[in-house]
Scaffold this motif. Structure first.
Motif, PDB file in Angstrom:
ATOM      1  N   SER A   5       0.835  -1.190   0.000  1.00 60.00           N
ATOM      2  CA  SER A   5       0.000   0.000   0.000  1.00 60.00           C
ATOM      3  C   SER A   5       0.876   1.249   0.000  1.00 60.00           C
ATOM      4  O   SER A   5       2.054   1.186   0.340  1.00 60.00           O
ATOM      5  CB  SER A   5      -0.945   0.014   1.205  1.00 60.00           C
ATOM      6  OG  SER A   5      -0.202   0.046   2.393  1.00 60.00           O
ATOM      7  N   PHE A   7       1.033   5.447   1.196  1.00 61.43           N
ATOM      8  CA  PHE A   7       0.499   6.432   2.133  1.00 61.43           C
ATOM      9  C   PHE A   7       1.195   7.768   1.929  1.00 61.43           C
ATOM     10  O   PHE A   7       2.321   7.814   1.440  1.00 61.43           O
ATOM     11  CB  PHE A   7       0.775   6.010   3.585  1.00 61.43           C
ATOM     12  CG  PHE A   7      -0.120   4.936   4.110  1.00 61.43           C
ATOM     13  CD1 PHE A   7      -1.266   5.256   4.827  1.00 61.43           C
ATOM     14  CD2 PHE A   7       0.186   3.603   3.915  1.00 61.43           C
ATOM     15  CE1 PHE A   7      -2.083   4.260   5.322  1.00 61.43           C
ATOM     16  CE2 PHE A   7      -0.626   2.616   4.413  1.00 61.43           C
ATOM     17  CZ  PHE A   7      -1.768   2.938   5.118  1.00 61.43           C
ATOM     18  N   LEU A 140      -5.927  -0.837   6.384  1.00 59.88           N
ATOM     19  CA  LEU A 140      -5.178   0.081   5.525  1.00 59.88           C
ATOM     20  C   LEU A 140      -6.095   1.151   4.936  1.00 59.88           C
ATOM     21  O   LEU A 140      -5.761   2.341   4.915  1.00 59.88           O
ATOM     22  CB  LEU A 140      -4.457  -0.683   4.415  1.00 59.88           C
ATOM     23  CG  LEU A 140      -3.311  -1.583   4.884  1.00 59.88           C
ATOM     24  CD1 LEU A 140      -2.808  -2.429   3.721  1.00 59.88           C
ATOM     25  CD2 LEU A 140      -2.194  -0.772   5.497  1.00 59.88           C
ATOM     26  N   ALA A 145      -5.078   4.899   3.275  1.00 56.79           N
ATOM     27  CA  ALA A 145      -4.092   4.469   2.285  1.00 56.79           C
ATOM     28  C   ALA A 145      -4.496   5.059   0.924  1.00 56.79           C
ATOM     29  O   ALA A 145      -5.672   5.161   0.611  1.00 56.79           O
ATOM     30  CB  ALA A 145      -4.038   2.948   2.202  1.00 56.79           C
ATOM     31  N   VAL A 148      -3.948   0.156  -2.440  1.00 55.96           N
ATOM     32  CA  VAL A 148      -3.660  -1.146  -1.822  1.00 55.96           C
ATOM     33  C   VAL A 148      -3.657  -2.211  -2.912  1.00 55.96           C
ATOM     34  O   VAL A 148      -4.508  -2.205  -3.795  1.00 55.96           O
ATOM     35  CB  VAL A 148      -4.712  -1.506  -0.748  1.00 55.96           C
ATOM     36  CG1 VAL A 148      -4.461  -2.880  -0.168  1.00 55.96           C
ATOM     37  CG2 VAL A 148      -4.756  -0.460   0.354  1.00 55.96           C
TER      38      VAL A 148
END
Length: 152
Positions: A5, A7, A140, A145, A148
Motif C-alpha cells: 500500500s 500512504f 489500511l 491508504a 492497496v
C-alpha cells in the motif's frame, strides 16, 4: 500473502502500523519505505526516446502559418516581394508562438503542478497469512491508504 500500500507521510501511517500489529501482523513482516519525490524541473525539450506530452512547437507552427500567409499577401505591395515577406512572417509567427507556449508552460503549469492532489510518500509492504488479508486491507483503507494491492 503480500499486501502493498501507499500512504502520505503522516500520523495515519503510524496509526495504521500500530493497528496492524494489534491485528496480528508481526513487526518483522512490516516494511515501510519512504519515497523521494521528484524535485527537478521537467525538461523543456523532448527527445526521440522520451516525451512528456508538452509541445512548444504547436502554437508556433500555427501562428507561423498565419503570419506567413499575411506576409506573403502584403509582400506583393512591398519592395522585397511575397517570398521574403512570407518567410519573415513565418519566422516572426513561430518565435511569437514559441514565446507564448514557453510563458504558459513556465507560469501557468508551474502553479498547477504544485497544487495537484496527494502524493505517495511511503510504500508499506506487509507479509501476512491469507486469513488476515481482509482485515489488513480494511485497516489500511481505514487509515487513509492511497492505494492497496494484494499478491498471493
Amino acid at each position: 500473502m503480500q499486501i502493498i500500500s501507499t500512504f502520505e507521510h503522516s500520523s495515519y501511517l503510524e496509526l495504521a502500523i500500530t493497528a496492524l500489529e494489534k491485528e496480528g501482523v508481526k513487526k518483522d513482516s512490516i516494511l515501510a519505505v519512504p519515497l523521494i519525490n521528484r524535485v527537478e524541473e521537467r525538461r523543456l525539450f523532448d527527445t526521440l526516446h522520451r516525451a512528456d506530452g508538452i509541445s512548444l512547437f504547436d502554437k508556433g507552427a500555427a501562428i507561423a502559418t498565419a503570419f506567413s500567409v499575411i506576409g506573403a499577401s502584403v509582400g506583393f505591395i512591398l519592395e522585397w516581394g511575397p517570398i521574403y515577406w512570407g518567410l519573415i512572417g513565418a519566422a516572426t509567427g513561430f518565435i511569437l508562438g514559441f514565446i507564448i507556449d514557453y510563458i504558459i508552460f513556465k507560469v501557468v503549469h508551474k502553479r498547477n503542478r504544485v497544487v495537484k492532489g496527494k502524493k505517495s510518500e511511503v510504500v508499506l509492504v506487509l507479509e501476512c497469512q491469507k486469513e488476515l488479508a481482509e482485515k489488513v486491507e480494511k485497516v489500511l483503507w481505514e487509515y487513509l491508504a492511497l492505494g492497496v494491492a494484494k499478491i498471493e
